[in-house]
Motif scaffolding. Structure first.
Motif, PDB file in Angstrom:
ATOM      1  N   UNK A  76       0.833  -1.207   0.000  1.00  0.00           N
ATOM      2  CA  UNK A  76       0.000   0.000   0.000  1.00  0.00           C
ATOM      3  C   UNK A  76       0.871   1.262   0.000  1.00  0.00           C
ATOM      4  N   UNK A  77       1.921   1.253   0.800  1.00  0.00           N
ATOM      5  CA  UNK A  77       2.808   2.423   0.884  1.00  0.00           C
ATOM      6  C   UNK A  77       3.520   2.671  -0.440  1.00  0.00           C
ATOM      7  N   UNK A  78       3.987   1.606  -1.081  1.00  0.00           N
ATOM      8  CA  UNK A  78       4.626   1.777  -2.392  1.00  0.00           C
ATOM      9  C   UNK A  78       3.658   2.406  -3.381  1.00  0.00           C
ATOM     10  N   UNK A  79       2.421   1.935  -3.350  1.00  0.00           N
ATOM     11  CA  UNK A  79       1.411   2.474  -4.262  1.00  0.00           C
ATOM     12  C   UNK A  79       1.100   3.936  -3.942  1.00  0.00           C
ATOM     13  N   UNK A  80       1.100   4.285  -2.670  1.00  0.00           N
ATOM     14  CA  UNK A  80       0.861   5.687  -2.285  1.00  0.00           C
ATOM     15  C   UNK A  80       1.994   6.587  -2.764  1.00  0.00           C
ATOM     16  N   UNK A  81       3.203   6.091  -2.682  1.00  0.00           N
ATOM     17  CA  UNK A  81       4.369   6.905  -3.050  1.00  0.00           C
ATOM     18  C   UNK A  81       4.516   7.080  -4.560  1.00  0.00           C
ATOM     19  N   UNK A  82       4.063   6.106  -5.333  1.00  0.00           N
ATOM     20  CA  UNK A  82       4.179   6.170  -6.796  1.00  0.00           C
ATOM     21  C   UNK A  82       3.009   5.401  -7.410  1.00  0.00           C
ATOM     22  N   UNK A  83       1.810   6.008  -7.383  1.00  0.00           N
ATOM     23  CA  UNK A  83       0.614   5.272  -7.809  1.00  0.00           C
ATOM     24  C   UNK A  83       0.604   4.838  -9.279  1.00  0.00           C
ATOM     25  N   UNK A  84       1.021   5.682 -10.180  1.00  0.00           N
ATOM     26  CA  UNK A  84       0.970   5.329 -11.608  1.00  0.00           C
ATOM     27  C   UNK A  84       1.884   4.143 -11.932  1.00  0.00           C
ATOM     28  N   UNK A  85       3.150   4.184 -11.521  1.00  0.00           N
ATOM     29  CA  UNK A  85       3.986   3.020 -11.792  1.00  0.00           C
ATOM     30  C   UNK A  85       3.466   1.748 -11.104  1.00  0.00           C
ATOM     31  N   UNK A  86       2.935   1.882  -9.898  1.00  0.00           N
ATOM     32  CA  UNK A  86       2.395   0.717  -9.187  1.00  0.00           C
ATOM     33  C   UNK A  86       1.227   0.107  -9.965  1.00  0.00           C
ATOM     34  N   UNK A  87       0.344   0.951 -10.478  1.00  0.00           N
ATOM     35  CA  UNK A  87      -0.799   0.470 -11.272  1.00  0.00           C
ATOM     36  C   UNK A  87      -0.310  -0.196 -12.567  1.00  0.00           C
ATOM     37  N   UNK A  88       0.649   0.433 -13.220  1.00  0.00           N
ATOM     38  CA  UNK A  88       1.176  -0.112 -14.474  1.00  0.00           C
ATOM     39  C   UNK A  88       1.866  -1.448 -14.237  1.00  0.00           C
ATOM     40  N   UNK A  89       2.628  -1.544 -13.160  1.00  0.00           N
ATOM     41  CA  UNK A  89       3.324  -2.785 -12.855  1.00  0.00           C
ATOM     42  C   UNK A  89       2.326  -3.899 -12.554  1.00  0.00           C
ATOM     43  N   UNK A  90       1.289  -3.595 -11.785  1.00  0.00           N
ATOM     44  CA  UNK A  90       0.265  -4.598 -11.458  1.00  0.00           C
ATOM     45  C   UNK A  90      -0.443  -5.079 -12.718  1.00  0.00           C
ATOM     46  N   UNK A  91      -0.768  -4.165 -13.611  1.00  0.00           N
ATOM     47  CA  UNK A  91      -1.436  -4.547 -14.863  1.00  0.00           C
ATOM     48  C   UNK A  91      -0.507  -5.386 -15.738  1.00  0.00           C
ATOM     49  N   UNK A  92       0.764  -5.000 -15.813  1.00  0.00           N
ATOM     50  CA  UNK A  92       1.748  -5.750 -16.588  1.00  0.00           C
ATOM     51  C   UNK A  92       1.894  -7.163 -16.038  1.00  0.00           C
ATOM     52  N   UNK A  93       2.035  -7.271 -14.734  1.00  0.00           N
ATOM     53  CA  UNK A  93       2.179  -8.572 -14.089  1.00  0.00           C
ATOM     54  C   UNK A  93       0.963  -9.458 -14.360  1.00  0.00           C
TER      55      UNK A  93
END
Length: 112
Positions: free
Chosen positions: A11-28
């Motif tokens: 959750x903290x990683x996503x808060x700190x950089x939401x766009x890359x976190x979303x992109x990485x989750x979708x890619x995975x």
């Protein structure tokens, strides 16, 4: 030695950089979806790669998912042995750099 991977850290990683976190989750999600390779095979590949990259979080996570997708302990261990062979093979193959540096890649009397 390594901190526990927790939902709070995710959750903290996503808060700190939401766009890359979303992109990485979708890619995975896209990478591990059923396709030309089934999900179990993809997870076994991930187990092998995780051993080569030596990521303890990936080793644990992908081993759990591989097992959940039907991989047996024997299949997981064979994937680990493939990783070990490839890692050793990489060292062997790269010895050409050391031999070339030493001038050992050409026959005696040959040009370098």
């Amino acid at each position: 030695m390594f901190p526990e991977a927790t939902p709070d850290l995710d959750k903290r990683r996503a808060e700190l950089a939401p766009k890359p976190a979303e992109a990485f989750a979708a890619f995975s999600k896209a990478v591990f979806a059923e396709g030309a390779l089934d999900e179990k095979t993809k997870q076994l590949i991930a187990v092998a790669v995780a051993h080569v990259t030596q990521c303890p979080y990936c080793i644990k996570g992908h081993t759990k998912v591989a097992h959940r997708k039907g991989a047996s302990p024997q299949e997981v261990m064979e994937a680990v042995w493939v990783a070990a062979e490839m890692r050793a093979g990489g060292a062997y193959a790269h010895s050409t750099l050391a031999l070339d540096t030493l001038g050992e890649t050409h026959p005696a009397g040959g040009q370098h």
